[in-house]
Scaffold this active site. Structure first.
Site, PDB file in Angstrom:
ATOM      1  N   SER A  87       6.806   5.137   1.850  1.00  0.00           N
ATOM      2  CA  SER A  87       6.631   3.615   3.221  1.00  0.00           C
ATOM      3  C   SER A  87       4.875   5.073   2.856  1.00  0.00           C
ATOM      4  O   SER A  87       3.806   4.439   3.008  1.00  0.00           O
ATOM      5  CB  SER A  87       6.772   4.515   3.944  1.00  0.00           C
ATOM      6  OG  SER A  87       8.085   4.309   4.628  1.00  0.00           O
TER       7      SER A  87
ATOM      8  N   HIS B 291       6.843  -1.233  -2.463  1.00  0.00           N
ATOM      9  CA  HIS B 291       7.201  -1.355  -0.941  1.00  0.00           C
ATOM     10  C   HIS B 291       7.614  -2.283  -0.601  1.00  0.00           C
ATOM     11  O   HIS B 291       6.308  -3.343   0.269  1.00  0.00           O
ATOM     12  CB  HIS B 291       5.685  -0.185  -0.365  1.00  0.00           C
ATOM     13  CG  HIS B 291       6.078  -0.196   1.130  1.00  0.00           C
ATOM     14  ND1 HIS B 291       4.516   0.435   1.976  1.00  0.00           N
ATOM     15  CD2 HIS B 291       6.505   0.349   1.969  1.00  0.00           C
ATOM     16  CE1 HIS B 291       5.410   0.699   3.154  1.00  0.00           C
ATOM     17  NE2 HIS B 291       6.590   0.579   2.726  1.00  0.00           N
TER      18      HIS B 291
ATOM     19  N   GLU C  65       3.885  -4.166  -1.025  1.00  0.00           N
ATOM     20  CA  GLU C  65       2.743  -3.382  -1.767  1.00  0.00           C
ATOM     21  C   GLU C  65       3.372  -3.198  -3.039  1.00  0.00           C
ATOM     22  O   GLU C  65       4.093  -1.958  -3.146  1.00  0.00           O
ATOM     23  CB  GLU C  65       2.376  -2.597  -1.143  1.00  0.00           C
ATOM     24  CG  GLU C  65       1.653  -2.708   0.045  1.00  0.00           C
ATOM     25  CD  GLU C  65       1.546  -1.949   1.409  1.00  0.00           C
ATOM     26  OE1 GLU C  65       0.726  -1.719   2.008  1.00  0.00           O
ATOM     27  OE2 GLU C  65       2.176  -0.290   1.370  1.00  0.00           O
TER      28      GLU C  65
ATOM     29  N   ASN D 202       1.000   0.668   6.080  1.00  0.00           N
ATOM     30  CA  ASN D 202       1.129   1.964   7.097  1.00  0.00           C
ATOM     31  C   ASN D 202      -0.324   2.792   7.230  1.00  0.00           C
ATOM     32  O   ASN D 202      -0.190   3.548   8.117  1.00  0.00           O
ATOM     33  CB  ASN D 202       2.241   2.972   6.086  1.00  0.00           C
ATOM     34  CG  ASN D 202       3.766   2.120   6.181  1.00  0.00           C
ATOM     35  OD1 ASN D 202       3.764   1.233   7.691  1.00  0.00           O
ATOM     36  ND2 ASN D 202       4.945   2.493   5.779  1.00  0.00           N
TER      37      ASN D 202
END
Ligand code: 3HC
Length: 388
Positions: free
Chosen positions: A121, A142, A154, A193
């Protein structure tokens, strides 16, 4: 460029089983590995339950359902799992040493062109690949929770990731019917994130200072059309995952990212959210009901939106992603209807800067301070056309 038809997924938890399911739905054969039989069976059970839902809703037909089930090969045998496919997704807990050890163990037994894709993450791909001989074959992939519904992946380039590895990972995500977005700079937390990280600082700070309660903030967000409230989503993702991410960001980005007190308390008590039945909400009877009438007036939805815009601006300033990719990632990774850049087209930038400064002062959090680029070159933030 090799065509991938078989993949391995290491870790059958929330993310691992979802990645395996997405691969199955993309027509791939999947070897799913976990260290404990109980976790493996739980992961397989979740894949089957989710396939049943899709089948019941007519989103997949009998044939596809049968094919997916036949193409799934759960195993507890590490060697078998990692040597049977040319592409390995890793979805193990967010502990750097654990990941580094795993990659070394894999490298020792696979062929030198097997690709490793980490679902981390937050962690830099370069760090994960640090001790390997062939660092060019490690990439980030991701995914977002719940993987079966969220489109975004991602695809992150580590400092030594080769062009071919990036392209194979990108094409594979397309095959899995996902929306891949390239992240060309290996920066902690990547796009989504990272954009959401200061929102957690803002809302965690508000809850810690008892300015508003989690359910009042979530009510405000639901009232404004968000698919989930912040604390509901935190429970959904897992408070332990957010705690570990907070600690990592605290070390590599800024001290303000340390897990906020109320989050740390819950994790210490073992209340980890949906997975343990209790977090900010009680999940014993399923998803919590959020009463929008209880929404707070101590915070505006536009404050949350501005904090996202500000962090997006920092990503643009640092060259991590383009404005268009940030918007695409936020829409396809979090269910936002409009990305942070498009949402703020035509705003009064001076006013935005002033409001961010006030928020930063009110919560005593430096990471909420406005990005330099908003003052120095705001026109570089608000360009969307011709970027993709
Ligand atoms: N399998 C198949 N279908 C499923 C399913 C499953 N496991 N779970 C739900 N569904 C289906 C439902 O049946 C429903 O189908 P329908 O529209 O045909 O009736 C549909 O999905 C929507 O489900 P719900 O009605 O139960 O709930 P919502 O409308 O709220 O949608 C959601 C669910 C898409 C998850 C939405 O709430 C959302 O977008 N939430 C935000 C999620 C988010 O932000 N994720 C990112 C988190 S951060 C992250 O993952 C990063 C990591 O590093 C931690």
């Amino acid at each position: 460029m090799k065509e991938i038809t078989t993949v391995t997924v290491i870790g059958a938890g929330d993310m691992g089983h979802g990645i395996a399911q997405a691969a199955l739905l993309g027509g791939l054969t999947v070897h799913l590995y976990d260290t404990a039989d109980e976790s493996l069976q739980r992961g397989v059970g979740k894949i089957n339950d989710s396939l049943e839902i899709l089948h019941r809703k007519g989103k997949i037909q009998d044939e596809e359902m049968k094919r997916c089930k036949a193409n799934l090969h759960p195993t507890l045998d590490f060697r078998e799992a990692v040597t049977r496919s040319p592409f390995i997704f890793e979805a193990v807990p967010e502990i750097l040493e654990l990941k580094q050890r795993l990659y070394r163990d894999m490298e020792a037994i696979v062929s030198k062109d097997t690709i490793f894709a980490s679902n981390t993450s937050n962690m830099r791909i370069t760090e994960i690949a640090k001790n390997l001989q062939h660092k060019d074959r490690v990439v980030g992939a991701h995914f977002f929770n719940p993987v079966v519904l969220m489109k975004l992946v991602e695809v992150i380039r580590g400092d030594e990731t080769s062009d071919e590895t990036m392209q194979v990972a990108y094409d594979l995500c397309l095959k899995m019917k996902k929306t891949p977005v390239r992240v060309e700079k290996d920066s902690p937390s990547f796009i989504v994130n990272r954009v959401n990280a200061p929102v957690r600082v803002l809302l965690g700070g508000i809850v810690d200072k008892e300015i508003a309660k989690p359910e009042e903030i979530d009510a405000l967000m639901k009232f404004n059309g968000e698919p989930m409230g912040h604390f509901e989503l935190s429970d959904y993702v897992g408070l332990d995952v957010l705690y570990d991410s907070g600690q990592y960001r605290q070390q590599v980005l800024h001290a303000d990212y340390a897990p906020y007190e109320k989050l740390a308390e819950k994790v210490k008590r073992g209340d980890l959210g949906k997975k343990t039945g209790k977090g900010f909400y009680d999940w014993a009877d399923g998803r919590p009901t959020i009463d929008v009438n209880k929404r707070t007036d101590k915070l505006k939805m536009s404050d949350i939106d501005l904090v996202k815009l500000n962090e997006a601006a920092k990503l643009i300033e640092e060259g991590v992603a383009t404005p268009a990719d940030i918007d695409l990632a936020m829409i396809s990774g979090t269910g936002d209807k409009v990305g942070p850049i498009e949402k703020h087209q035509g705003i009064n930038v001076d006013d935005a800067i002033r409001r961010l400064e006030l928020l930063a002062e009110r919560l005593d959090k430096e990471v909420l301070q406005p990005a330099n680029i908003l003052t120095d070159k705001p026109e570089a933030v608000f360009v969307l056309e011709g970027q993709r």
